[in-house]
Design a protein around this motif. Structure first.
Motif, PDB file in Angstrom:
ATOM      1  N   PHE A  77       0.836  -1.206   0.000  1.00  0.00           N
ATOM      2  CA  PHE A  77       0.000   0.000   0.000  1.00  0.00           C
ATOM      3  C   PHE A  77       0.870   1.255   0.000  1.00  0.00           C
ATOM      4  N   VAL A  78       1.824   1.304   0.938  1.00  0.00           N
ATOM      5  CA  VAL A  78       2.692   2.480   1.072  1.00  0.00           C
ATOM      6  C   VAL A  78       3.562   2.644  -0.178  1.00  0.00           C
ATOM      7  N   PHE A  79       4.129   1.539  -0.661  1.00  0.00           N
ATOM      8  CA  PHE A  79       4.936   1.599  -1.884  1.00  0.00           C
ATOM      9  C   PHE A  79       4.122   2.189  -3.022  1.00  0.00           C
ATOM     10  N   MET A  80       2.877   1.780  -3.142  1.00  0.00           N
ATOM     11  CA  MET A  80       2.044   2.234  -4.254  1.00  0.00           C
ATOM     12  C   MET A  80       1.799   3.739  -4.171  1.00  0.00           C
ATOM     13  N   GLU A  81       1.606   4.273  -2.982  1.00  0.00           N
ATOM     14  CA  GLU A  81       1.404   5.716  -2.848  1.00  0.00           C
ATOM     15  C   GLU A  81       2.680   6.467  -3.235  1.00  0.00           C
ATOM     16  N   ILE A  82       3.825   6.006  -2.763  1.00  0.00           N
ATOM     17  CA  ILE A  82       5.096   6.668  -3.096  1.00  0.00           C
ATOM     18  C   ILE A  82       5.387   6.529  -4.590  1.00  0.00           C
TER      19      ILE A  82
ATOM     20  N   THR B  55      -3.694  -3.753  -4.280  1.00  0.00           N
ATOM     21  CA  THR B  55      -5.133  -3.826  -4.568  1.00  0.00           C
ATOM     22  C   THR B  55      -5.927  -2.959  -3.599  1.00  0.00           C
ATOM     23  N   VAL B  56      -5.575  -2.994  -2.322  1.00  0.00           N
ATOM     24  CA  VAL B  56      -6.255  -2.147  -1.331  1.00  0.00           C
ATOM     25  C   VAL B  56      -6.028  -0.678  -1.679  1.00  0.00           C
ATOM     26  N   TYR B  57      -4.800  -0.350  -2.103  1.00  0.00           N
ATOM     27  CA  TYR B  57      -4.516   1.015  -2.527  1.00  0.00           C
ATOM     28  C   TYR B  57      -5.394   1.384  -3.734  1.00  0.00           C
ATOM     29  N   GLY B  58      -5.465   0.505  -4.708  1.00  0.00           N
ATOM     30  CA  GLY B  58      -6.271   0.767  -5.893  1.00  0.00           C
ATOM     31  C   GLY B  58      -7.743   0.957  -5.569  1.00  0.00           C
ATOM     32  N   PHE B  59      -8.243   0.144  -4.644  1.00  0.00           N
ATOM     33  CA  PHE B  59      -9.635   0.283  -4.216  1.00  0.00           C
ATOM     34  C   PHE B  59      -9.834   1.626  -3.506  1.00  0.00           C
ATOM     35  N   SER B  60      -8.897   1.988  -2.635  1.00  0.00           N
ATOM     36  CA  SER B  60      -8.969   3.278  -1.934  1.00  0.00           C
ATOM     37  C   SER B  60      -8.932   4.425  -2.932  1.00  0.00           C
ATOM     38  N   TYR B  61      -8.063   4.297  -3.936  1.00  0.00           N
ATOM     39  CA  TYR B  61      -7.949   5.312  -4.974  1.00  0.00           C
ATOM     40  C   TYR B  61      -9.271   5.461  -5.720  1.00  0.00           C
ATOM     41  N   PHE B  62      -9.872   4.340  -6.087  1.00  0.00           N
ATOM     42  CA  PHE B  62     -11.140   4.377  -6.800  1.00  0.00           C
ATOM     43  C   PHE B  62     -12.219   5.080  -5.965  1.00  0.00           C
ATOM     44  N   ILE B  63     -12.305   4.721  -4.690  1.00  0.00           N
ATOM     45  CA  ILE B  63     -13.311   5.329  -3.814  1.00  0.00           C
ATOM     46  C   ILE B  63     -13.053   6.832  -3.660  1.00  0.00           C
ATOM     47  N   LEU B  64     -11.819   7.200  -3.290  1.00  0.00           N
ATOM     48  CA  LEU B  64     -11.518   8.609  -3.034  1.00  0.00           C
ATOM     49  C   LEU B  64     -11.490   9.446  -4.313  1.00  0.00           C
ATOM     50  N   HIS B  65     -10.728   9.006  -5.283  1.00  0.00           N
ATOM     51  CA  HIS B  65     -10.498   9.809  -6.480  1.00  0.00           C
ATOM     52  C   HIS B  65     -11.688   9.780  -7.442  1.00  0.00           C
ATOM     53  N   ASP B  66     -12.107   8.592  -7.812  1.00  0.00           N
ATOM     54  CA  ASP B  66     -13.139   8.483  -8.844  1.00  0.00           C
ATOM     55  C   ASP B  66     -14.555   8.709  -8.307  1.00  0.00           C
ATOM     56  N   MET B  67     -14.836   8.202  -7.103  1.00  0.00           N
ATOM     57  CA  MET B  67     -16.203   8.310  -6.584  1.00  0.00           C
ATOM     58  C   MET B  67     -16.431   9.594  -5.781  1.00  0.00           C
TER      59      MET B  67
ATOM     60  N   VAL C 267       0.431  20.955  -9.012  1.00  0.00           N
ATOM     61  CA  VAL C 267       0.928  20.722  -7.655  1.00  0.00           C
ATOM     62  C   VAL C 267       0.249  19.482  -7.096  1.00  0.00           C
ATOM     63  N   SER C 268       0.742  18.991  -5.995  1.00  0.00           N
ATOM     64  CA  SER C 268       0.122  17.911  -5.233  1.00  0.00           C
ATOM     65  C   SER C 268      -0.185  16.681  -6.096  1.00  0.00           C
ATOM     66  N   PHE C 269       0.768  15.785  -6.190  1.00  0.00           N
ATOM     67  CA  PHE C 269       0.669  14.645  -7.098  1.00  0.00           C
ATOM     68  C   PHE C 269       0.227  13.352  -6.422  1.00  0.00           C
ATOM     69  N   GLY C 270       0.133  13.319  -5.107  1.00  0.00           N
ATOM     70  CA  GLY C 270      -0.249  12.095  -4.422  1.00  0.00           C
ATOM     71  C   GLY C 270      -1.719  12.054  -4.086  1.00  0.00           C
ATOM     72  N   LEU C 271      -2.167  10.890  -3.678  1.00  0.00           N
ATOM     73  CA  LEU C 271      -3.543  10.762  -3.188  1.00  0.00           C
ATOM     74  C   LEU C 271      -3.567  10.998  -1.685  1.00  0.00           C
ATOM     75  N   PHE C 272      -2.676  10.328  -0.967  1.00  0.00           N
ATOM     76  CA  PHE C 272      -2.586  10.499   0.479  1.00  0.00           C
ATOM     77  C   PHE C 272      -1.424  11.398   0.877  1.00  0.00           C
ATOM     78  N   LEU C 273      -0.351  11.425   0.061  1.00  0.00           N
ATOM     79  CA  LEU C 273       0.789  12.303   0.327  1.00  0.00           C
ATOM     80  C   LEU C 273       0.424  13.697  -0.150  1.00  0.00           C
ATOM     81  N   VAL C 274      -0.195  14.441   0.749  1.00  0.00           N
ATOM     82  CA  VAL C 274      -0.720  15.761   0.439  1.00  0.00           C
ATOM     83  C   VAL C 274      -0.075  16.755   1.403  1.00  0.00           C
TER      84      VAL C 274
END
Length: 146
Positions: free
Chosen positions: A10-15, A82-94, A131-138
């Motif tokens: 999860f952390v690797f995917m965010e970085i 996969t958990v990161y991708g699901f979180s991304y879908f919920i936060l970013h897309d939905m 600016v601000s390229f991360g989902l959680f790294l903000v």
């Protein structure tokens, strides 16, 4: 130990996503990513969605390889991605882009901070200047009360 591998995935995917977004998507692959920064020309999908397919496929391959002889580290790292991708879908897309209108707009300090950072990211529809390229790294400034 499995939870460590899952968390590492999860952390690797965010970085990785932050760096990939900043240097590759806003670099050599801008012609694909710019479809996400412009106004949609109709349809549900945009060319930029190819990145989700690539990242998701990586997770699937890791999960399959990691489950052949038991559930080794590859399975758990793939599960973390996969958990990161699901979180991304919920936060970013939905929640943020509302591509699937199931939830209301983000509420609360944490979700509002992420949404504000993403709005600032989209103020530029050009390759440079975002600016601000991360989902959680903000940056912290997005979580302060204004």
């Amino acid at each position: 130990m499995n939870i460590i591998y899952l968390t590492a995935g999860f952390v690797f995917m965010e970085i990785f996503s932050w760096a990939f977004h900043k240097y590759i998507m806003h670099g050599v692959l801008w012609n694909i990513h710019k479809t996400h920064h412009g106004h949609s020309k109709g349809g549900y999908f945009e060319l930029n969605d190819i990145f989700s397919l690539i990242f998701g496929s990586t997770a699937v391959v890791l999960i399959i390889l990691g489950s052949i002889d038991g559930f080794d580290w590859r399975f758990w790292v793939g599960a973390g991605i996969t958990v990161y991708g699901f979180s991304y879908f919920i936060l970013h897309d939905m929640l943020i882009h509302r591509r699937v209108k199931v939830f209301d707009r983000p509420r609360g300090k944490f979700l509002n901070g992420i949404a504000k950072a993403h709005r600032d990211h989209h103020k530029s529809n050009k390759k440079d200047g975002a600016v601000s390229f991360g989902l959680f790294l903000v940056p912290k400034k997005y979580f302060s009360k204004d």
